[in-house]
Design an enzyme around this catalytic site. Structure first.
Site, PDB file in Angstrom:
ATOM      1  N   ARG A  18       0.838  -1.202   0.000  1.00  0.00           N
ATOM      2  CA  ARG A  18       0.000   0.000   0.000  1.00  0.00           C
ATOM      3  C   ARG A  18       0.867   1.243   0.000  1.00  0.00           C
ATOM      4  NH1 ARG A  18      -4.327   0.608   4.722  1.00  0.00           N
ATOM      5  NH2 ARG A  18      -4.583  -1.590   4.122  1.00  0.00           N
ATOM      6  N   SER A 106      -8.412   0.789   1.127  1.00  0.00           N
ATOM      7  CA  SER A 106      -9.090   0.582   2.406  1.00  0.00           C
ATOM      8  C   SER A 106      -9.653   1.902   2.945  1.00  0.00           C
ATOM      9  CB  SER A 106      -8.136  -0.080   3.399  1.00  0.00           C
ATOM     10  OG  SER A 106      -8.802  -0.476   4.565  1.00  0.00           O
ATOM     11  N   HIS A 107      -9.243   2.295   4.144  1.00  0.00           N
ATOM     12  CA  HIS A 107      -9.763   3.500   4.785  1.00  0.00           C
ATOM     13  C   HIS A 107      -8.781   4.666   4.640  1.00  0.00           C
ATOM     14  CE1 HIS A 107      -7.139   1.444   7.601  1.00  0.00           C
ATOM     15  NE2 HIS A 107      -6.882   2.608   8.135  1.00  0.00           N
ATOM     16  N   LYS A 116      -4.458  -6.146  -1.356  1.00  0.00           N
ATOM     17  CA  LYS A 116      -4.604  -7.140  -0.305  1.00  0.00           C
ATOM     18  C   LYS A 116      -4.641  -8.510  -0.969  1.00  0.00           C
ATOM     19  CE  LYS A 116      -7.130  -4.292   3.061  1.00  0.00           C
ATOM     20  NZ  LYS A 116      -8.396  -4.114   3.822  1.00  0.00           N
ATOM     21  N   ASP A 239     -16.190   1.430   6.121  1.00  0.00           N
ATOM     22  CA  ASP A 239     -15.026   2.111   5.567  1.00  0.00           C
ATOM     23  C   ASP A 239     -15.003   1.942   4.049  1.00  0.00           C
ATOM     24  OD1 ASP A 239     -14.211  -0.530   5.314  1.00  0.00           O
ATOM     25  OD2 ASP A 239     -12.141  -0.126   5.943  1.00  0.00           O
ATOM     26  N   ASP A 241     -13.523   0.082   1.882  1.00  0.00           N
ATOM     27  CA  ASP A 241     -13.594  -1.221   1.214  1.00  0.00           C
ATOM     28  C   ASP A 241     -14.470  -2.221   1.961  1.00  0.00           C
ATOM     29  OD1 ASP A 241     -11.740  -1.651   3.303  1.00  0.00           O
ATOM     30  OD2 ASP A 241     -10.651  -3.161   2.167  1.00  0.00           O
ATOM     31  N   ASP A 243     -14.640  -3.534   5.021  1.00  0.00           N
ATOM     32  CA  ASP A 243     -14.240  -4.546   5.996  1.00  0.00           C
ATOM     33  C   ASP A 243     -14.198  -4.007   7.424  1.00  0.00           C
ATOM     34  OD1 ASP A 243     -11.874  -3.074   5.886  1.00  0.00           O
ATOM     35  OD2 ASP A 243     -10.655  -4.700   5.065  1.00  0.00           O
ATOM     36  N   ARG A 244     -14.502  -2.713   7.618  1.00  0.00           N
ATOM     37  CA  ARG A 244     -14.609  -2.140   8.959  1.00  0.00           C
ATOM     38  C   ARG A 244     -16.030  -1.620   9.172  1.00  0.00           C
ATOM     39  NH1 ARG A 244      -9.600   1.570  10.907  1.00  0.00           N
ATOM     40  NH2 ARG A 244      -7.852   0.278  10.211  1.00  0.00           N
ATOM     41  N   HIS A 326     -12.842  -4.179  12.556  1.00  0.00           N
ATOM     42  CA  HIS A 326     -12.698  -5.448  11.831  1.00  0.00           C
ATOM     43  C   HIS A 326     -13.283  -6.553  12.709  1.00  0.00           C
ATOM     44  CE1 HIS A 326      -9.956  -4.280   8.516  1.00  0.00           C
ATOM     45  NE2 HIS A 326      -9.444  -3.426   9.382  1.00  0.00           N
TER      46      HIS A 326
END
Length: 457
Positions: A18, A106-107, A116, A239, A241, A243-244, A326
């Site tokens: 990333r 992601s965030h 990922k 978030d 993507d 996943d949160r 998560h």
């Protein structure tokens, strides 16, 4: 086509690759990730790799480069298009593939992006990420000509999410923050009982309304307003993507990831009596006490989605979670963190308990704690500072928990100091029964930081 590649070391993170596009991440990196990952998958007897992407403006270009790298090393690719990272995990678990890659930032801020990776239902992280760099630097990639196929998995993913709903009809606000979860949430809520009010479900990598990170309370302001104005039962946020998870109760008060896990795990422990629940080292003591009260076995684990997934497997845990939102499910799901599935399970947990989220929140102890405080530090000193603090504590006869950084329990509560795996930061968290106790904890931390030449702003 390139024969070899050198990555900027800063983008080789513990859990993924990333960086910031245009500064230390670009299509050449995506191509090299593809060549290296395909080489590893093929060497282990695999061949087919699912690829998804989030809605960031740079994701299409990075995905094209990634797919080119995968196929130039002989891997076949199944492209699933735009969607949340958990949809990629779902594809990797249910399609006839051997591995998966999600192009996502992601965030992180809009200019950031990355990859990922998952291989045979396990995270591809740590030394495996570093191995991609070794392969790239040497050019020791396999060569071949793989095929590309486009597959739409969203309908199946939404159907599987819907199948996880055990009951409960509530008036709910949903804030997708213009992230990749939006289209999934639109489809899901059409089939869920109750009344659903949606915010920002159109995917827009500029994130024009607010940044999609529910761990920052400022990003929940629109959801709080929606819940209050329409007098909804509660609100859920995701978030970038998906996943949160974040949530607010009917009064607009925020529940953090450890509090949500305390609710969501109850039906799981009822179905799996005596099972282990893994929670990260940043989580409230209330959560660990609650696990024990429900008959479970509490295990404290290191922060980080890849590390939490490995801890779940090692301890045969049906559920796990982090303060960051998560939440990971092996019981009834695919061993991954999925915030949309967590939302469905939250609805079911409230239904089972026969309470509103506001009532459940009010029943939790009213502890005083800090958010995840980030302290900038020289990257060459990041780990050393934590080691120095631990050494001084042990020299004084203290027995800190050293699973991930240093967690210290006192009569006032506890504090944690750890080195971030993703930023040049130390992270601090403290929790006490009252403000005076929290101030004493923070004064203790400040003393330790000062002894190592670090000042908390």
């Amino acid at each position: 086509m390139i024969d070899r590649h050198v990555f900027d070391p800063a983008i080789l993170r513990e859990y993924d690759v990333r960086g910031t596009v245009g500064r230390n991440l670009g299509p050449a990196d995506g191509y090299a990730v593809g060549r290296g990952f395909a080489t590893r998958v093929l060497a282990a007897g695999g061949r087919t790799i699912a690829v998804g992407r989030d809605g960031r403006l740079t994701s299409p270009e990075l995905e094209r480069a990634l797919v080119a790298g995968l196929t130039d090393s002989g891997a076949d690719v199944v492209r699933i298009g735009v969607g949340p990272t958990p949809m990629l995990y779902f594809a990797e678990a249910t399609l006839d593939v051997d591995a998966g890659v999600q192009v996502t930032g992601s965030h992180n801020p809009p200019a950031d992006n990355g990859f990922k990776l998952v291989f045979r239902h396990r995270s591809f992280f740590g030394d495996d990420v570093q191995d991609l760099a070794r392969l790239a630097a040497s050019g020791a990639w396999r060569a071949g000509s793989g095929r590309v196929e486009d597959v739409d998995v969203m309908a199946d993913y939404v159907a599987r999410l819907r199948a996880g709903h055990r009951g409960g009809a509530y008036r709910i606000g949903w804030d997708c923050g213009n992230g990749a979860a939006g289209p999934v949430v639109e489809r899901l809520t059409q089939d869920l009982p109750g009344e659903h009010h949606l915010l920002y479900t159109d995917v827009d990598g500029r994130f024009p309304h607010h940044h999609p990170d529910p761990t920052e309370e400022a990003n929940l302001a629109d959801l709080q307003r929606l819940v209050r104005d329409k007098r909804l039962d509660f609100g859920i946020a995701f978030d970038g993507d998906g996943d949160r998870i974040g949530a607010v109760d009917g009064e607009g008060r925020v529940l953090w990831g450890d509090q949500l896990l305390a609710l969501i795990m109850a039906p799981v422990l009822a179905a799996c009596p005596g099972a282990t629940v893994v929670a990260d080292v940043k989580s409230s003591q209330y959560l660990f006490d609650r696990i024990a009260a429900l008959g479970g076995r509490a295990v404290m684990g290191s922060t980080g989605h890849s590390l939490m997934k490995e801890a779940m497997i090692a301890h045969d845990a049906p559920i796990a979670g982090e303060l960051s939102g998560h939440i990971f499910f092996r019981h009834g799901w695919y061993g991954c963190d999925d915030a949309i599935y967590a939302a469905v399970q939250l609805i079911g947990a409230l239904h089972d308990a026969g309470v509103s989220l506001t009532e459940a929140h009010a029943a939790m102890p009213q502890l005083v704690n800090t958010p995840d405080v980030r302290i900038p530090v020289d990257p060459t000193r990041k780990w050393a500072v934590v080691d120095e603090v631990r050494g001084r504590l042990e020299a004084r006869g203290a027995e800190p928990t050293a699973i991930d950084g240093v967690r210290v329990a006192t009569e006032d509560g506890w504090w944690l100091l750890r080195a971030s795996n993703t930023q040049d930061m130390l992270t601090l968290r403290a929790e006490a029964a009252d403000r005076a106790g929290l101030d004493r904890l923070l004064a203790e931390v400040d003393g330790e930081l000062a002894a190592s030449g670090v000042v908390r702003n």
